[in-house]
Scaffold this active site. Structure first.
Site, PDB file in Angstrom:
ATOM      1  N   ASP A 132      57.284  -1.882  85.065  1.00 33.66           N
ATOM      2  CA  ASP A 132      57.306  -1.359  86.440  1.00 33.66           C
ATOM      3  C   ASP A 132      57.134   0.155  86.510  1.00 33.66           C
ATOM      4  O   ASP A 132      57.261   0.750  87.573  1.00 33.66           O
ATOM      5  CB  ASP A 132      58.603  -1.783  87.145  1.00 33.66           C
ATOM      6  CG  ASP A 132      59.838  -1.207  86.451  1.00 33.66           C
ATOM      7  OD1 ASP A 132      59.685  -0.522  85.412  1.00 33.66           O
ATOM      8  OD2 ASP A 132      60.965  -1.437  86.937  1.00 33.66           O
ATOM      9  N   ASP A 183      59.348   1.848  78.722  1.00 34.75           N
ATOM     10  CA  ASP A 183      59.351   0.826  79.787  1.00 34.75           C
ATOM     11  C   ASP A 183      59.001  -0.542  79.206  1.00 34.75           C
ATOM     12  O   ASP A 183      57.864  -0.774  78.808  1.00 34.75           O
ATOM     13  CB  ASP A 183      58.327   1.262  80.853  1.00 34.75           C
ATOM     14  CG  ASP A 183      58.121   0.198  81.930  1.00 34.75           C
ATOM     15  OD1 ASP A 183      58.980  -0.705  82.061  1.00 34.75           O
ATOM     16  OD2 ASP A 183      57.105   0.297  82.644  1.00 34.75           O
ATOM     17  N   ASP A 195      63.601   1.416  80.630  1.00 36.37           N
ATOM     18  CA  ASP A 195      64.677   0.440  80.803  1.00 36.37           C
ATOM     19  C   ASP A 195      65.297   0.068  79.452  1.00 36.37           C
ATOM     20  O   ASP A 195      64.885   0.571  78.395  1.00 36.37           O
ATOM     21  CB  ASP A 195      64.142  -0.810  81.521  1.00 36.37           C
ATOM     22  CG  ASP A 195      62.857  -1.323  80.901  1.00 36.37           C
ATOM     23  OD1 ASP A 195      62.718  -1.213  79.661  1.00 36.37           O
ATOM     24  OD2 ASP A 195      61.982  -1.835  81.639  1.00 36.37           O
ATOM     25  N   ASP A 249      80.326  13.516  83.921  1.00 36.72           N
ATOM     26  CA  ASP A 249      79.482  14.274  84.846  1.00 36.72           C
ATOM     27  C   ASP A 249      80.344  15.211  85.695  1.00 36.72           C
ATOM     28  O   ASP A 249      81.403  14.813  86.198  1.00 36.72           O
ATOM     29  CB  ASP A 249      78.741  13.275  85.757  1.00 36.72           C
ATOM     30  CG  ASP A 249      77.660  13.933  86.591  1.00 36.72           C
ATOM     31  OD1 ASP A 249      76.768  14.558  86.005  1.00 36.72           O
ATOM     32  OD2 ASP A 249      77.704  13.818  87.830  1.00 36.72           O
ATOM     33  N   GLU A 289      80.746  17.696  80.959  1.00 36.70           N
ATOM     34  CA  GLU A 289      79.742  18.599  81.537  1.00 36.70           C
ATOM     35  C   GLU A 289      80.513  19.642  82.326  1.00 36.70           C
ATOM     36  O   GLU A 289      80.968  19.380  83.435  1.00 36.70           O
ATOM     37  CB  GLU A 289      78.768  17.848  82.459  1.00 36.70           C
ATOM     38  CG  GLU A 289      77.624  18.743  82.881  1.00 36.70           C
ATOM     39  CD  GLU A 289      76.970  18.380  84.212  1.00 36.70           C
ATOM     40  OE1 GLU A 289      75.865  18.862  84.462  1.00 36.70           O
ATOM     41  OE2 GLU A 289      77.582  17.639  85.016  1.00 36.70           O
TER      42      GLU A 289
HETATM   43  O1  TEU Z   1      74.754  17.976  87.105  1.00 38.68           O
HETATM   44  C1  TEU Z   1      75.703  18.860  87.647  1.00 38.68           C
HETATM   45  C2  TEU Z   1      75.187  20.133  88.105  1.00 38.68           C
HETATM   46  O2  TEU Z   1      75.948  21.019  88.447  1.00 38.68           O
HETATM   47  C3  TEU Z   1      73.721  20.281  88.272  1.00 38.68           C
HETATM   48  O3  TEU Z   1      73.521  20.649  89.590  1.00 38.68           O
HETATM   49  C4  TEU Z   1      73.171  21.301  87.393  1.00 38.68           C
HETATM   50  O4  TEU Z   1      73.917  22.468  87.487  1.00 38.68           O
HETATM   51  C5  TEU Z   1      71.787  21.599  87.842  1.00 38.68           C
HETATM   52  O5  TEU Z   1      71.053  20.413  87.854  1.00 38.68           O
HETATM   53  C6  TEU Z   1      71.147  22.573  86.930  1.00 38.68           C
HETATM   54  O6  TEU Z   1      69.888  22.857  87.445  1.00 38.68           O
HETATM   55  C7  TEU Z   1      75.111  16.644  86.967  1.00 38.68           C
HETATM   56  C8  TEU Z   1      73.966  15.832  86.420  1.00 38.68           C
HETATM   57  O7  TEU Z   1      73.645  16.277  85.127  1.00 38.68           O
HETATM   58  C9  TEU Z   1      72.825  15.902  87.367  1.00 38.68           C
HETATM   59  O8  TEU Z   1      71.692  15.239  86.884  1.00 38.68           O
HETATM   60  C10 TEU Z   1      73.277  15.285  88.669  1.00 38.68           C
HETATM   61  O9  TEU Z   1      72.256  15.412  89.621  1.00 38.68           O
HETATM   62  C11 TEU Z   1      74.538  15.946  89.192  1.00 38.68           C
HETATM   63  O10 TEU Z   1      75.528  16.069  88.187  1.00 38.68           O
HETATM   64  C12 TEU Z   1      75.146  15.120  90.289  1.00 38.68           C
HETATM   65  O11 TEU Z   1      75.704  13.961  89.761  1.00 38.68           O
END
Ligand code: TEU
Length: 521
Positions: free
Chosen positions: A23, A19, A27, A192, A246
């Site tokens: 805050d 940080d 960042d 994502d 992902e």
């Molecule tokens: O995660 C996708 C997802 O499927 C998650 O729900 C994951 O399976 C779960 O957290 C496991 O416990 C991605 C991102 O990495 C996550 O941080 C986000 O919250 C999510 O997408 C929504 O954008």
């Protein structure tokens, strides 16, 4: 060889890294000041969690403006400076792109609400007269009703409406966003929820026993066309830029489809992350990883932790060492988990392909289980009424130095409380200790960077006793991990390069790994 085929990539979870503004939230100023630490650690690239303008309902995975930085983290000028300074430190920069959903504060969603039922603005999302039976990944139904009576789809929080990827505006907008960041010099994108963008026509119900090979809301064959188009766009830029998806698709053959040469370069290896600390299970997942990646020509990735899952030091210290959702807060034997975490680090860094480290892995941080309910921020906790603990426990700010919180994270408070016991795990404390987790990671990453056998390539299993993983990497490198209950002999070697723990009378103790040189250097 392309850098991303064998890179060690460090996940910076920006709000918890350092940080600079005071805050309590990490960042860009904090990250820029700590770049020398990352260079010295020996990683090749950084993956930054979303830094865009966001109401932060899901820690930035709810994006309101994909072309600017949230003031919590800094400014676009600081992002440009970060990219250029990281490059000066020979660190590549991967940013996180969130294409499945926007924030409900995104101008498109506001326009959709204002436009009302039947308006063209609603067609960029999934609005319906009635919901189907899909659940939200964060608990509860995946549908929320708006005041005029229509419902909209959100596979995650209600503040994260899913985009309609059949709509040409959506496709054009994301290609434009990719160009915006490529023009600013980023080296890649982490995508994502990469497998969920496309939904089945008509949004049919899942029904009582959904067919895992034919889900209406995940892994639709039409999604591949999006990545083929993105790949063409990326390849039109100079330099070696990359995608990492992902992709929570458990069938290895279906997973591999994303890694075809005209689609994504890499994807996270979640089956490996989920595997319990058991030799047979790990060996099986390593074999299936190699088998599925081989034909595609894509390098595997090895990942132990990230901002969504229970930290592996904690997982490996429990009786059930696999990863599932956090429906329990079973305590862990942290000494055991740490010992295994050290061995796991050497295992992942020796396997062929790329490796991902989540910030704090290199410090041996554990999952913080006792965050008071009123301080928890993850929407998962709220949406499941506390049945799931949520992900805050792996997102606690990094301890840098000093004897008390905030441990040099910033000048003042921290957005989540740090355990006082982390005084023993600060970067400053571990830098002084040659036996620390940090020293192990630094040495391992240095050897990994220098050793031609490591990174991209192939491996060969060595004959080994039960509950032992042993393999070679040509030329002349061997890794052995003892997951049995008894000490074992090391395989033939000319030199011990690195140990995750001391030998006992010349034998490799349980939950310990060794890197060996075989033959002459
Ligand atoms: O995660 C996708 C997802 O499927 C998650 O729900 C994951 O399976 C779960 O957290 C496991 O416990 C991605 C991102 O990495 C996550 O941080 C986000 O919250 C999510 O997408 C929504 O954008």
């Amino acid at each position: 060889m392309s850098w991303w085929r064998g890179a060690a990539i460090y996940q910076v979870y920006l709000r918890s890294f350092a940080d600079g503004s005071g805050d309590g939230v990490g960042d860009l100023a904090g990250l820029r000041a700590r770049l020398p630490y990352l260079r010295e650690l020996g990683v090749d690239a950084l993956w930054l969690s979303p830094w865009y303008v966001s109401p932060m309902a899901d820690a930035g995975y709810d994006v309101a403006d994909y072309r600017d930085i949230d003031p919590l983290f800094g400014t676009l000028a600081e992002a440009d400076a970060l990219i250029s300074e990281a490059h000066d430190h020979r660190l590549r920069v991967i940013v996180d792109i969130v294409p499945n959903h926007t924030s409900d504060r995104h101008p498109w969603f506001r326009a959709a609400l204002a436009g009302g039922p039947g308006s063209p603005e609603r067609e960029r999302y999934h609005f319906r007269d009635a919901p189907n039976d899909w659940p939200s990944r964060f608990g509860g139904p995946a549908w929320t009703r708006v005041p005029d009576g229509e419902w909209y789809l959100h596979l995650f929080d209600s503040s994260q409406p899913d985009l309609n990827w059949e709509h040409p505006d959506v496709r054009a907008e994301f290609e434009s966003i990719l160009r915006f960041w490529l023009d600013r010099g980023v080296d890649g994108f982490r995508i994502d929820v990469a497998d969920r963008l496309v939904k089945a026509d008509g949004l049919p119900d899942l029904g009582p026993g959904p067919d895992p090979m034919d889900l209406p809301h995940a892994d639709r064959p039409e999604v591949h066309e999006i990545y083929r188009s993105w790949r063409k766009l990326l390849d039109s830029y100079p330099g070696e830029r990359m995608f990492v998806g992902e992709i929570w698709v458990s069938d290895p053959a279906r997973f591999a489809l994303y890694l075809r040469p005209d689609e994504l370069h890499t994807a996270f290896n979640f089956p490996f992350l989920r595997s319990p600390w058991e030799a047979d299970r790990l060996r099986a997942v390593i074999d299936s990883t190699l088998a599925s990646h081989g034909p595609a020509g894509a390098p595997p990735t090895w990942v132990l932790s990230n901002h969504d899952v229970t930290r592996h030091v904690t997982r490996y210290g429990r009786s059930d060492t696999g990863y599932t959702q956090r429906t329990r807060d079973e305590p862990a034997d942290l000494a055991l988990g740490t010992r295994r975490g050290r061995a796991a680090a050497l295992l992942t860094m020796a396997l062929p392909g790329g490796v991902y480290l989540y910030q704090g892995d290199e410090l041996g941080l554990w999952e913080v289980l006792d965050i008071p309910a009123e301080l928890r921020q993850d929407p998962v906790t709220r949406r499941t009424n506390g049945a799931e603990l949520g992900r805050d426990g792996c997102r606690v700010p990094i301890p840098w130095e000093g004897a008390d919180p905030p441990f040099g994270f910033g000048p003042g408070r921290t957005w989540l409380p740090q355990p006082p016991e982390w005084r023993a795990l600060t970067v400053a404390a571990q830098e002084r200790d040659p036996d620390s987790m940090l020293s192990l990671y630094r040495t391992a990453l240095r050897i990994r960077g220098d050793e031609p056998a490591l990174g991209d390539g192939t491996m060969t299993w060595l004959p080994a006793g039960p509950d032992v993983l042993a393999f070679t990497r040509d030329p002349g490198f061997a890794c052995v991990v003892n997951l049995s209950r008894a000490p074992i002999e090391l395989p033939p070697h000319t030199r011990v390069l690195l140990l995750s723990g001391d030998l006992a009378h010349g034998l490799l103790p349980p939950d310990t790994a060794a890197w060996l040189q075989q033959g002459e250097p």
